[in-house]
Design an enzyme around this catalytic site. Structure first.
Site, PDB file in Angstrom:
ATOM      1  N   ALA A  21       0.851  -1.190   0.000  1.00 54.77           N
ATOM      2  CA  ALA A  21       0.000   0.000   0.000  1.00 54.77           C
ATOM      3  C   ALA A  21       0.888   1.242   0.000  1.00 54.77           C
ATOM      4  O   ALA A  21       2.053   1.184   0.384  1.00 54.77           O
ATOM      5  CB  ALA A  21      -0.902  -0.009   1.227  1.00 54.77           C
ATOM      6  N   CYS A  22       0.323   2.342  -0.433  1.00 55.86           N
ATOM      7  CA  CYS A  22       1.018   3.625  -0.443  1.00 55.86           C
ATOM      8  C   CYS A  22       1.570   3.923   0.953  1.00 55.86           C
ATOM      9  O   CYS A  22       0.870   3.699   1.928  1.00 55.86           O
ATOM     10  CB  CYS A  22       0.040   4.706  -0.865  1.00 55.86           C
ATOM     11  N   PRO A  23       2.786   4.341   1.106  1.00 51.17           N
ATOM     12  CA  PRO A  23       3.771   4.735   0.101  1.00 51.17           C
ATOM     13  C   PRO A  23       4.760   3.626  -0.263  1.00 51.17           C
ATOM     14  O   PRO A  23       5.840   3.911  -0.774  1.00 51.17           O
ATOM     15  CB  PRO A  23       4.496   5.880   0.788  1.00 51.17           C
TER      16      PRO A  23
END
Length: 84
Positions: A21-23
């Site tokens: 998932a981001c980042p």
């Protein structure tokens, strides 16, 4: 700038950030770019939608060339040429 055929790009290193998932994908790209020589291309696999904005913005900010994104089966392939 002419259109680049992403399917014919010679890739030096591939970073697989699918499932991150981001980042996460951006952090993996930052680590991966250090493994390629100046002028070579880093390929980043990601299925996080934020990567479509993050990778190009990062590449521009730090002076690399974002070559584009190519859709694959359930994920994207991002291509960045190391410029420095």
């Amino acid at each position: 700038m002419s259109e680049i055929d992403l399917s014919t790009i010679q890739v030096s290193t591939t970073v697989d950030a699918r499932g991150c998932a981001c980042p996460g994908p951006l952090l993996e790209a930052k680590k991966g770019i250090g493994k390629v020589k100046v002028g070579d291309v880093l390929e980043v696999y990601s299925n996080d939608s934020g990567t479509r904005k993050d990778i190009p913005a990062w590449a521009q900010k730090v002076g690399h060339e974002y070559l584009g994104v190519q859709g694959a089966d359930g994920y994207d392939k991002h291509f960045v040429r190391r410029k420095k």
